[in-house]
Structure formats: structure tokens, C-alpha cells
Design a protein around this motif. Structure first.
Motif, PDB file in Angstrom:
ATOM      1  N   ARG A  39       0.833  -1.194   0.000  1.00 47.74           N
ATOM      2  CA  ARG A  39       0.000   0.000   0.000  1.00 47.74           C
ATOM      3  C   ARG A  39       0.874   1.253   0.000  1.00 47.74           C
ATOM      4  O   ARG A  39       2.084   1.192   0.230  1.00 47.74           O
ATOM      5  N   ILE A  40       0.225   2.391  -0.272  1.00 50.68           N
ATOM      6  CA  ILE A  40       0.952   3.662  -0.376  1.00 50.68           C
ATOM      7  C   ILE A  40       0.303   4.670   0.565  1.00 50.68           C
ATOM      8  O   ILE A  40      -0.916   4.878   0.538  1.00 50.68           O
ATOM      9  N   THR A  41       1.144   5.288   1.394  1.00 48.28           N
ATOM     10  CA  THR A  41       0.678   6.332   2.299  1.00 48.28           C
ATOM     11  C   THR A  41       0.872   7.691   1.638  1.00 48.28           C
ATOM     12  O   THR A  41       1.967   8.013   1.167  1.00 48.28           O
ATOM     13  N   VAL A  42      -0.191   8.471   1.602  1.00 53.43           N
ATOM     14  CA  VAL A  42      -0.162   9.801   1.000  1.00 53.43           C
ATOM     15  C   VAL A  42      -0.281  10.834   2.121  1.00 53.43           C
ATOM     16  O   VAL A  42      -1.285  10.868   2.837  1.00 53.43           O
ATOM     17  N   THR A  43       0.757  11.648   2.280  1.00 51.57           N
ATOM     18  CA  THR A  43       0.728  12.723   3.271  1.00 51.57           C
ATOM     19  C   THR A  43       0.344  14.015   2.559  1.00 51.57           C
ATOM     20  O   THR A  43       0.913  14.357   1.514  1.00 51.57           O
ATOM     21  N   TYR A  44      -0.607  14.736   3.124  1.00 55.43           N
ATOM     22  CA  TYR A  44      -1.111  15.939   2.465  1.00 55.43           C
ATOM     23  C   TYR A  44      -1.323  17.060   3.478  1.00 55.43           C
ATOM     24  O   TYR A  44      -1.408  16.837   4.691  1.00 55.43           O
ATOM     25  N   ARG A  45      -1.373  18.283   2.934  1.00 55.29           N
ATOM     26  CA  ARG A  45      -1.612  19.466   3.755  1.00 55.29           C
ATOM     27  C   ARG A  45      -2.761  20.258   3.141  1.00 55.29           C
ATOM     28  O   ARG A  45      -2.699  20.680   1.990  1.00 55.29           O
ATOM     29  N   GLY A  46      -3.812  20.445   3.946  1.00 56.96           N
ATOM     30  CA  GLY A  46      -4.989  21.143   3.472  1.00 56.96           C
ATOM     31  C   GLY A  46      -5.373  22.291   4.369  1.00 56.96           C
ATOM     32  O   GLY A  46      -4.600  22.697   5.254  1.00 56.96           O
ATOM     33  N   ASN A  80      -7.170  22.413   6.861  1.00 56.47           N
ATOM     34  CA  ASN A  80      -7.225  22.050   8.283  1.00 56.47           C
ATOM     35  C   ASN A  80      -5.919  21.455   8.797  1.00 56.47           C
ATOM     36  O   ASN A  80      -5.896  20.795   9.830  1.00 56.47           O
ATOM     37  N   GLY A  81      -4.837  21.660   8.058  1.00 56.77           N
ATOM     38  CA  GLY A  81      -3.547  21.136   8.496  1.00 56.77           C
ATOM     39  C   GLY A  81      -3.135  19.894   7.736  1.00 56.77           C
ATOM     40  O   GLY A  81      -3.711  19.541   6.700  1.00 56.77           O
ATOM     41  N   SER A  82      -2.134  19.194   8.274  1.00 57.57           N
ATOM     42  CA  SER A  82      -1.579  18.016   7.599  1.00 57.57           C
ATOM     43  C   SER A  82      -2.255  16.742   8.083  1.00 57.57           C
ATOM     44  O   SER A  82      -2.680  16.639   9.240  1.00 57.57           O
ATOM     45  N   ASP A  83      -2.319  15.768   7.206  1.00 59.17           N
ATOM     46  CA  ASP A  83      -2.898  14.466   7.545  1.00 59.17           C
ATOM     47  C   ASP A  83      -2.373  13.464   6.525  1.00 59.17           C
ATOM     48  O   ASP A  83      -1.572  13.806   5.645  1.00 59.17           O
ATOM     49  N   ARG A  84      -2.835  12.235   6.617  1.00 54.58           N
ATOM     50  CA  ARG A  84      -2.415  11.216   5.668  1.00 54.58           C
ATOM     51  C   ARG A  84      -3.548  10.249   5.394  1.00 54.58           C
ATOM     52  O   ARG A  84      -4.491  10.113   6.174  1.00 54.58           O
ATOM     53  N   VAL A  85      -3.459   9.583   4.228  1.00 55.92           N
ATOM     54  CA  VAL A  85      -4.419   8.577   3.852  1.00 55.92           C
ATOM     55  C   VAL A  85      -3.655   7.443   3.188  1.00 55.92           C
ATOM     56  O   VAL A  85      -2.602   7.672   2.574  1.00 55.92           O
ATOM     57  N   ILE A  86      -4.163   6.226   3.329  1.00 54.11           N
ATOM     58  CA  ILE A  86      -3.483   5.053   2.768  1.00 54.11           C
ATOM     59  C   ILE A  86      -4.336   4.474   1.646  1.00 54.11           C
ATOM     60  O   ILE A  86      -5.531   4.227   1.818  1.00 54.11           O
ATOM     61  N   GLY A  87      -3.705   4.270   0.487  1.00 55.03           N
ATOM     62  CA  GLY A  87      -4.407   3.725  -0.654  1.00 55.03           C
ATOM     63  C   GLY A  87      -3.716   2.511  -1.226  1.00 55.03           C
ATOM     64  O   GLY A  87      -2.527   2.280  -0.978  1.00 55.03           O
ATOM     65  N   ASP A  88      -4.461   1.733  -2.006  1.00 53.67           N
ATOM     66  CA  ASP A  88      -3.869   0.583  -2.710  1.00 53.67           C
ATOM     67  C   ASP A  88      -3.232   1.010  -4.023  1.00 53.67           C
ATOM     68  O   ASP A  88      -2.361   0.313  -4.549  1.00 53.67           O
ATOM     69  N   ALA A  89      -3.697   2.124  -4.569  1.00 56.14           N
ATOM     70  CA  ALA A  89      -3.144   2.652  -5.815  1.00 56.14           C
ATOM     71  C   ALA A  89      -3.259   4.168  -5.776  1.00 56.14           C
ATOM     72  O   ALA A  89      -4.226   4.713  -5.236  1.00 56.14           O
ATOM     73  N   VAL A  90      -2.263   4.823  -6.348  1.00 57.00           N
ATOM     74  CA  VAL A  90      -2.254   6.288  -6.420  1.00 57.00           C
ATOM     75  C   VAL A  90      -2.061   6.681  -7.880  1.00 57.00           C
ATOM     76  O   VAL A  90      -1.165   6.174  -8.566  1.00 57.00           O
ATOM     77  N   PHE A  91      -2.905   7.594  -8.366  1.00 56.12           N
ATOM     78  CA  PHE A  91      -2.803   8.103  -9.732  1.00 56.12           C
ATOM     79  C   PHE A  91      -2.540   9.601  -9.687  1.00 56.12           C
ATOM     80  O   PHE A  91      -3.229  10.329  -8.967  1.00 56.12           O
ATOM     81  N   ALA A  92      -1.560  10.050 -10.448  1.00 54.14           N
ATOM     82  CA  ALA A  92      -1.261  11.476 -10.541  1.00 54.14           C
ATOM     83  C   ALA A  92      -1.817  12.021 -11.847  1.00 54.14           C
ATOM     84  O   ALA A  92      -1.582  11.462 -12.918  1.00 54.14           O
ATOM     85  N   ALA A  93      -2.554  13.118 -11.762  1.00 58.52           N
ATOM     86  CA  ALA A  93      -3.119  13.785 -12.938  1.00 58.52           C
ATOM     87  C   ALA A  93      -2.926  15.285 -12.745  1.00 58.52           C
ATOM     88  O   ALA A  93      -3.871  16.032 -12.508  1.00 58.52           O
ATOM     89  N   ILE A  94      -1.669  15.721 -12.826  1.00 54.78           N
ATOM     90  CA  ILE A  94      -1.332  17.098 -12.455  1.00 54.78           C
ATOM     91  C   ILE A  94      -0.858  17.945 -13.625  1.00 54.78           C
ATOM     92  O   ILE A  94      -0.439  19.089 -13.427  1.00 54.78           O
ATOM     93  N   GLY A  95      -0.906  17.419 -14.832  1.00 54.19           N
ATOM     94  CA  GLY A  95      -0.476  18.218 -15.972  1.00 54.19           C
ATOM     95  C   GLY A  95      -0.057  17.353 -17.140  1.00 54.19           C
ATOM     96  O   GLY A  95       0.010  16.123 -17.048  1.00 54.19           O
ATOM     97  N   TRP A  96       0.250  18.020 -18.255  1.00 50.91           N
ATOM     98  CA  TRP A  96       0.569  17.329 -19.504  1.00 50.91           C
ATOM     99  C   TRP A  96       1.649  18.129 -20.234  1.00 50.91           C
ATOM    100  O   TRP A  96       1.367  18.834 -21.205  1.00 50.91           O
ATOM    101  N   PRO A  97       2.908  18.039 -19.795  1.00 53.90           N
ATOM    102  CA  PRO A  97       3.975  18.822 -20.437  1.00 53.90           C
ATOM    103  C   PRO A  97       4.299  18.324 -21.833  1.00 53.90           C
ATOM    104  O   PRO A  97       4.094  17.151 -22.169  1.00 53.90           O
ATOM    105  N   ALA A  98       4.827  19.221 -22.656  1.00 57.78           N
ATOM    106  CA  ALA A  98       5.187  18.897 -24.033  1.00 57.78           C
ATOM    107  C   ALA A  98       6.434  18.023 -24.087  1.00 57.78           C
ATOM    108  O   ALA A  98       7.338  18.149 -23.259  1.00 57.78           O
ATOM    109  N   ASN A  99       6.476  17.146 -25.095  1.00 54.50           N
ATOM    110  CA  ASN A  99       7.623  16.242 -25.284  1.00 54.50           C
ATOM    111  C   ASN A  99       8.729  16.931 -26.086  1.00 54.50           C
ATOM    112  O   ASN A  99       9.001  16.581 -27.230  1.00 54.50           O
ATOM    113  N   ILE A 100       9.367  17.911 -25.493  1.00 49.19           N
ATOM    114  CA  ILE A 100      10.349  18.699 -26.242  1.00 49.19           C
ATOM    115  C   ILE A 100      11.774  18.573 -25.719  1.00 49.19           C
ATOM    116  O   ILE A 100      12.707  19.057 -26.364  1.00 49.19           O
TER     117      ILE A 100
END
Length: 496
Positions: free
Chosen positions: A259-266, A268-288
């Protein structure tokens, strides 16, 4: 023969005797469109593709992944069976079969439409499987095996890729593409990034009954969407049991066993959540990065290659199209830019790129679509009148058992023209496409309100919203319809 027509004819004859050589780098929607258009204009075209033509949109991205989204939607619809008098056990997702069907769709353009064969039959010299290529100089592209291609004009259409998560442990995160290679469906999936891609991943997994947590850095789940659509999407997600954190930054990922532990800050402060899978969808940079731009003197900016209104880079004979320009990272925009770049590469700077009317649609659940300006953006340009037609005021969504949603129109008061349309709910992309056609045709709001719409359809929402605006502007004498006479507390409390 008029002088200008004679001059064009002479240029055409000259091209036929000594055709211009155009080299297109990248075989996705932008590159294929550019190559085909340049070829039609008489150029001798070579199209280089690192892997297989079709790009992300056909081979790995929208087409196959949205096939998964369709399967997820069918699984979701089981929940409404009893409403229609149907009985039966809920469907059980077979991941291997789901991925196999997505792969079938990815192969369709190649096996049924003979995509590569079509390009070659059109007169294009298609070279697939080149691997990484780079500029040798401003007129030449070289592959790792030493092969060199030269041309009078070069069009760069190498697309983009999912951005890496720039936090400690970021390499543990999967991307949009990895949906097609999952070995098992996770029990709990964590999605980092909202917007179109993150919300689509969340929708697919959520419809398959997976617990989903979404983190988005901005205050809105869909930062680029109209605020009513973003708020409606969040409400719909949360009603289905998805957990949404906005205004929240992920700080690190850590692997613990499987499993993967995700630490985050929002907020209301910092906390963490544990997931079986994590997907990142934060952008799409050019292949240059690997193109060797410095050898050709091509300038790059933060969002991709720097181009002018004719899609020329700072080097006059080098053009760019598609995701690599950083304008709108959409298949429809890539195709349009490809056509324009191909035309301008052969004929010179004759056509400007136009981004005023670009309809977009998402395969989220619920779907949403938009064209033109959001309400805050439209308000900056002048006085705007808006109206909303709700899905539960239409017969078709009620018949289909999907009455949640709305269509919102924005109209410039002085010109009475539609400057934006935003839809949340079933068939959103199709409704927005109709609105986009009306905007492109320059129809006034009273013309839109006066059209006859097929019954029962969801597209009637456009007419209903248009008539509402006409009443606000005292145009055309459109009376209230039966659905607008209900002013109960329950009705007025609905979103947006």
C-alpha cells in the motif's frame, strides 16, 4: 484571368515541378492532420512517428480509456434497474476483459481503418518506429540510428505526456495510461489532481465500486470549468461516496508493503491517507526535452514551444501544432492546429489559429461539457445575462432515469449573442456541440429560442434556457413553460 488568380496558379505549377519538402515530426492527431493537409496542397511530405501513428488519443489515451469509462457507466446503470422494473444480479467487473475491450478499440483505427495505409496511399512517406529523433540543424532531423531527413519546412507535433509528481516518493504514482495495465482493481484509489483527467479516473474507478479519494490543489475541483459545473460535479461525486479535498497539496508518498501512504496538507492542516493505488493527474507537459531545439534555434516557453498566431516558431520555416504548443491540449484543437500548420507551412502565413469556439466534453460521471467563456470570465467583457435549464424539467432525462443536471447559457446583453454554454449531466458533449454550432453561426439568442427542438431530447435544454434569457431581455414574447411554474422550496434549493 485576374492577376492574383494567375499568380496563385503559377505558384501551384511551380510546386508541382519542384514540390516543397515538408517534414512532420509526430504522428498523433496534429501530425497526421498537418501531413495530410500539406500533401493535399502539393508538398512532398515525410511523417516521422516514434512508435505507431495515432498518438496518445488512439493508442493509449482517450479512445481506449473512454472505453473503460463506458464499461463503468454500464456498471453504474445497474443501480437504476429496479426503477425500470428490471431484476438481476449486479455485474461483476472482469478487469482482463475490460482491458481487452479497450485494446480492441485502440486497434480499431489500425486494423479496420488501415490508418497507416491510408496515410501512405495519400502520398505521405510515413516512417513509424523511429524512436527518439532530434534536430541536426534547422532543416534536418536525425534518429539515433544515424538516419537523417531534411526538408524546406518542419512541423513539430510530438505531443505531450503525463507529468511526474514532483514530491518525495512521486515515482510511486501511476498515471492515466496505467489504467490499461492494472493487474487488479484496487480497494481504495487516491487521485492526485482534479480537472478533466483526474475526475475521469475518479469516475471510472468510482463506478466500478472502488473507494476513491481525490486531492486538488486549487479551491475548485474543476478549476477551468464554470463555477456551477465545478460545484455540481463535486456534489455529485460526494453523493456517490467519493471523498474530495480541494485547496490541498500532497507532500509525499511512501510505500508500506503493498500500500501507499499519502501525506497531504490542506485547510485544516496536515494528515495522511493510505491507498492501494495512487494516480497522478497534475499536468501534460510537451515532449520537447529530447528534440535538440538548441541546434535549430527554436525557442521554448513554460507551456511548450513559442509560436505566433500562424503557429510559426521563432524560426520562420519551423511550425508547431497540437499539445506541444501549450494552447489547448485537446484532440479537436490538435487536428485544427495541424491543418493550419500544414497550410501555412506550404502557402506561407495565410491562416491564423482561432481558439474562440472550442467545444469540450468529458467522460466523467456525470458528464460535463463547455464552450466559450465561463460566467466570471464573461462578466469581465461586459454585462452578461445567464439562464439555467434543469434536467428534471425535461422529459428525456426523466425517462432515462438521469434527471440530475443542467444546461447554462451566457449571453452578451448588448449583442444578444451566446458567449458561453455549460452543461452537467447526460449527453453533455453532444449538447455543447450544438451550442458551439449556434455560436459559430452567429445566431442571436432569440433565434436560438425560436428553433424547434426534437422531442423528447436533452437538447431541448438549450431552447429552454434561451427562452428564459429572452424573457429577461424582453425579447420575442416567450411565455413561461409548465416546468418553470413550480417554485416550491425543493425546486429552488437545487443546484446550481
Amino acid at each position: 484571368m485576374p492577376r492574383c488568380r494567375a499568380a496563385r496558379a503559377e505558384r501551384y505549377r511551380r510546386r508541382m515541378r519542384d514540390p516543397m519538402k515538408v517534414l512532420v515530426v509526430g504522428g498523433g492527431p496534429a501530425g497526421m492532420s498537418a501531413a495530410l493537409h500539406a500533401c493535399e496542397l502539393g508538398a512532398q511530405v515525410t511523417l516521422l512517428e516514434a512508435d505507431q501513428v495515432g498518438g496518445t488519443s488512439l493508442n493509449r489515451g482517450p479512445a481506449p480509456v473512454r472505453t473503460l469509462a463506458r464499461a463503468a457507466r454500464l456498471a453504474r446503470d445497474w443501480g437504476s434497474w429496479t426503477r425500470f422494473g428490471l431484476e438481476g444480479a449486479p455485474p461483476v467487473p472482469n478487469l482482463a476483459a475490460l482491458q481487452g475491450n479497450a485494446a480492441r478499440v485502440a486497434r480499431y483505427a489500425h486494423e479496420r481503418k488501415h490508418l497507416a495505409e491510408h496515410l501512405r496511399a495519400s502520398g505521405i512517406d510515413l516512417v513509424e518506429g523511429t524512436g527518439v529523433v532530434r534536430f541536426a540543424d534547422d532543416h534536418a532531423i536525425q534518429a539515433d540510428d544515424g538516419h537523417v531527413w531534411t526538408a524546406d519546412r518542419v512541423i513539430i507535433a510530438v505531443g505531450g505526456r503525463a507529468a511526474a509528481l514532483p514530491v518525495p516518493g512521486g515515482e510511486l504514482a501511476s498515471t492515466y495510461d496505467d489504467l490499461l495495465t492494472l493487474k487488479a482493481l484496487p480497494e481504495h484509489a487516491v487521485i492526485i489532481g482534479g480537472a478533466d483527467t483526474g475526475c475521469q479516473i475518479a469516475s471510472i474507478l468510482g463506478d466500478f465500486g472502488i473507494r476513491v479519494t481525490v486531492f486538488e490543489a486549487t479551491p475548485a475541483l474543476l478549476a477551468s470549468a464554470d463555477p456551477d459545473v465545478s460545484a455540481g460535479m463535486r456534489s455529485a461525486f460526494e453523493a456517490r461516496g467519493l471523498t474530495i479535498h480541494t485547496g490541498t497539496l500532497v507532500e509525499r508518498l511512501e510505500k508500506h508493503a503493498s500500500r501507499i501512504t499519502v501525506t497531504y496538507r490542506g485547510p485544516n492542516g496536515s494528515d495522511r491517507v493510505i491507498g492501494d493505488a495512487v494516480f497522478a493527474a497534475i499536468g501534460w507537459p510537451a515532449n520537447i526535452e529530447t528534440l535538440g531545439l538548441e541546434r535549430a534555434g527554436v525557442a521554448a516557453g513554460r507551456g511548450g514551444l513559442v509560436v505566433d498566431e500562424y503557429l510559426r516558431t521563432n524560426v520562420e520555416h519551423i511550425f508547431a501544432a497540437g499539445d506541444v504548443t501549450g494552447h489547448y491540449k485537446l484532440v479537436q484543437t490538435a487536428r485544427s492546429e495541424g491543418r493550419i500548420a500544414g497550410r501555412n507551412a506550404v502557402l506561407g502565413p495565410v491562416q491564423r489559429a482561432d481558439y474562440e469556439i472550442i467545444p469540450t466534453g468529458s467522460f466523467t460521471d456525470p458528464e460535463y461539457g463547455q464552450v466559450g467563456l465561463t460566467e466570471p470570465a464573461a462578466a469581465l467583457n461586459g454585462e452578461v445575462v445567464s439562464a439555467v435549464a434543469r434536467y428534471d424539467d425535461l422529459v428525456r432525462p426523466v425517462v432515462d432515469g438521469r434527471p440530475d443536471g443542467f444546461c447554462k447559457l451566457l449571453v452578451d446583453r448588448s449583442h444578444r449573442s451566446v458567449v458561453g454554454a455549460h452543461v452537467l449531466g447526460e449527453y453533455s458533449a453532444e449538447i455543447v456541440q450544438v451550442a458551439a454550432a449556434m455560436m459559430a453561426a452567429g445566431m442571436t439568442i432569440e433565434q436560438i429560442a425560436g428553433l424547434s427542438y426534437a422531442f423528447p431530447t436533452v437538447t431541448e435544454a438549450i431552447g429552454m434556457a434561451a427562452q428564459n434569457i429572452c424573457r429577461q431581455l424582453d425579447l420575442g414574447g416567450f411565455p413561461q413553460v409548465w416546468s418553470e411554474l413550480d417554485v416550491s422550496q425543493e425546486k429552488t434549493a437545487r443546484l446550481p
